[in-house]
Design an enzyme around this catalytic site. Structure first.
Site, PDB file in Angstrom:
ATOM      1  N   PRO A  52      38.067  39.279  30.398  1.00  0.00           N
ATOM      2  CA  PRO A  52      37.244  38.248  29.891  1.00  0.00           C
ATOM      3  C   PRO A  52      37.242  36.952  30.748  1.00  0.00           C
ATOM      4  CG  PRO A  52      39.314  38.987  28.441  1.00  0.00           C
ATOM      5  CD  PRO A  52      39.076  39.649  29.717  1.00  0.00           C
TER       6      PRO A  52
ATOM      7  N   GLU B 231      46.842  42.180  26.869  1.00  0.00           N
ATOM      8  CA  GLU B 231      46.692  40.741  26.915  1.00  0.00           C
ATOM      9  C   GLU B 231      45.927  40.767  28.154  1.00  0.00           C
ATOM     10  OE1 GLU B 231      46.523  39.340  23.762  1.00  0.00           O
ATOM     11  OE2 GLU B 231      46.298  37.830  25.348  1.00  0.00           O
TER      12      GLU B 231
ATOM     13  N   ARG C 129      20.366  53.009  34.212  1.00  0.00           N
ATOM     14  CA  ARG C 129      18.923  52.936  33.931  1.00  0.00           C
ATOM     15  C   ARG C 129      18.198  52.340  34.868  1.00  0.00           C
ATOM     16  NH1 ARG C 129      17.039  48.325  32.304  1.00  0.00           N
ATOM     17  NH2 ARG C 129      15.170  49.307  31.059  1.00  0.00           N
TER      18      ARG C 129
ATOM     19  N   ASP D 212      11.345  45.774  38.665  1.00  0.00           N
ATOM     20  CA  ASP D 212      11.085  44.473  38.582  1.00  0.00           C
ATOM     21  C   ASP D 212       9.558  44.133  37.564  1.00  0.00           C
ATOM     22  OD1 ASP D 212      12.894  42.425  39.525  1.00  0.00           O
ATOM     23  OD2 ASP D 212      10.955  41.652  40.585  1.00  0.00           O
TER      24      ASP D 212
HETATM   25  C1  9D3 Z   1      45.117  34.917  24.021  1.00  0.00           C
HETATM   26  C2  9D3 Z   1      43.803  35.053  24.431  1.00  0.00           C
HETATM   27  N1  9D3 Z   1      43.669  36.790  24.495  1.00  0.00           N
HETATM   28  C3  9D3 Z   1      43.396  37.483  23.258  1.00  0.00           C
HETATM   29  C4  9D3 Z   1      42.423  36.610  22.332  1.00  0.00           C
HETATM   30  C5  9D3 Z   1      42.930  37.159  25.694  1.00  0.00           C
HETATM   31  C6  9D3 Z   1      42.254  38.534  25.726  1.00  0.00           C
HETATM   32  C7  9D3 Z   1      42.827  39.576  26.377  1.00  0.00           C
HETATM   33  C8  9D3 Z   1      42.317  40.692  26.332  1.00  0.00           C
HETATM   34  C9  9D3 Z   1      41.236  38.572  24.980  1.00  0.00           C
HETATM   35  C10 9D3 Z   1      40.449  39.897  25.180  1.00  0.00           C
HETATM   36  C11 9D3 Z   1      41.029  40.818  25.791  1.00  0.00           C
HETATM   37  C12 9D3 Z   1      40.244  42.156  25.939  1.00  0.00           C
HETATM   38  N2  9D3 Z   1      38.962  41.932  26.374  1.00  0.00           N
HETATM   39  C13 9D3 Z   1      38.858  42.619  27.615  1.00  0.00           C
HETATM   40  O1  9D3 Z   1      39.313  43.230  28.111  1.00  0.00           O
HETATM   41  C14 9D3 Z   1      37.393  42.252  28.064  1.00  0.00           C
HETATM   42  C15 9D3 Z   1      36.108  41.475  27.589  1.00  0.00           C
HETATM   43  C16 9D3 Z   1      36.068  40.651  26.657  1.00  0.00           C
HETATM   44  O2  9D3 Z   1      36.918  40.595  25.699  1.00  0.00           O
HETATM   45  N3  9D3 Z   1      34.944  39.893  26.486  1.00  0.00           N
HETATM   46  C17 9D3 Z   1      33.725  40.067  26.999  1.00  0.00           C
HETATM   47  N4  9D3 Z   1      33.940  40.739  28.310  1.00  0.00           N
HETATM   48  C18 9D3 Z   1      35.190  41.571  28.652  1.00  0.00           C
HETATM   49  S1  9D3 Z   1      35.355  42.507  29.765  1.00  0.00           S
HETATM   50  C19 9D3 Z   1      36.779  42.700  29.257  1.00  0.00           C
END
Ligand code: 9D3
Length: 232
Positions: A89, A116, A154, A169
């Protein structure tokens, strides 16, 4: 292109990688997918891959050792240099421009995080490209990894039938200043459904008028729905 996918839940992938375009791409030899379970590289007898965060707080953190050893072992399985990617994230939000760039690489090593997050020190050590698929919360990086792979495969020459990568493109329409546009509405038979009719111009047989109408629809819909869409 070779994909190495590192995950604690590799069983999430096969249905997605074997169906539709992704499945055709591997059967046709345009892409190969190699799944690796990070847990197989844990050096402790309980195959523990996560632990409680220093400083306290909720959730678990992925440990450095299993992930690091998994990356090292997987990279040695083939001599092709790999571009390392971590789905997180905290990453750069994925856009088509980045997808197009990654589609030119010979090999991607994709790490799907879980829990996490990953111990920051293994990120510092591996220096992966960190990518997010958007501003919403997923349970882990696995679905994000599948989105990334789908968007890349793709574009690979041969996969959608058009051999030259430049061709893509011309398929994603652009307006003024190279702005990417949303698609126009589409219709098929029957001509009337629940008293709803197909726009008359599409039945006119006037190809010039059809093209003009579609272009106008694309511009209007982009303005209304996605005024943020830019050159990327
Ligand atoms: C305390 C905040 N945590 C939970 C709400 C942070 C958190 C940790 C791990 C939030 C999501 C995750 C798991 N998500 C991913 O590994 C992830 C992800 C995503 O949640 N949203 C958009 N792209 C991605 S890429 C990997």
């Amino acid at each position: 292109m070779r994909f190495d996918i590192l995950s604690l839940f590799p069983e999430m992938f096969p249905a997605v990688l074997s169906a539709s375009i992704l499945g055709r791409a591997s059967k046709g030899g345009f892409a190969s997918y190699h799944l690796h379970n990070i847990r197989d590289f844990a050096d402790n007898k309980h195959a523990k891959v996560d632990d409680r965060p220093f400083g306290g707080g909720p959730g678990m953190v992925m440990m450095c050792q299993p992930l690091h050893d998994c990356v090292q072992a997987v990279e040695k399985m083939d001599e092709t240099p790999a571009t390392r990617i971590l789905l997180t994230p905290q990453g750069e939000v994925l856009k088509q421009k980045r997808i197009e760039e990654l589609a030119k690489k010979p090999r991607l090593l994709i790490i799907a995080g879980h829990y996490e997050g990953v111990d920051e020190r293994v990120i510092d050590e591996l220096k992966p490209l960190e990518l997010s698929v958007g501003d919403y919360v997923l349970s882990g990086g696995e679905l994000a990894a599948m989105i990334l792979i789908d968007a890349i495969v793709r574009l690979l020459p041969g996969v959608l039938g058009h051999e030259d990568s430049a061709a893509e493109d011309s398929f994603s329409a652009r307006g003024q200043e190279g702005k990417r546009l949303l698609d126009c509405p589409h219709y098929t038979r029957p001509q009337v459904w629940k008293d709803r009719v197909v726009p008359e111009v599409l039945l006119s047989g006037d190809h010039g008028a059809v093209e003009k109408w579609r272009q106008e629809q694309m511009i209007e819909r982009t303005k209304n729905r996605r005024p943020d869409l830019s050159e990327e």
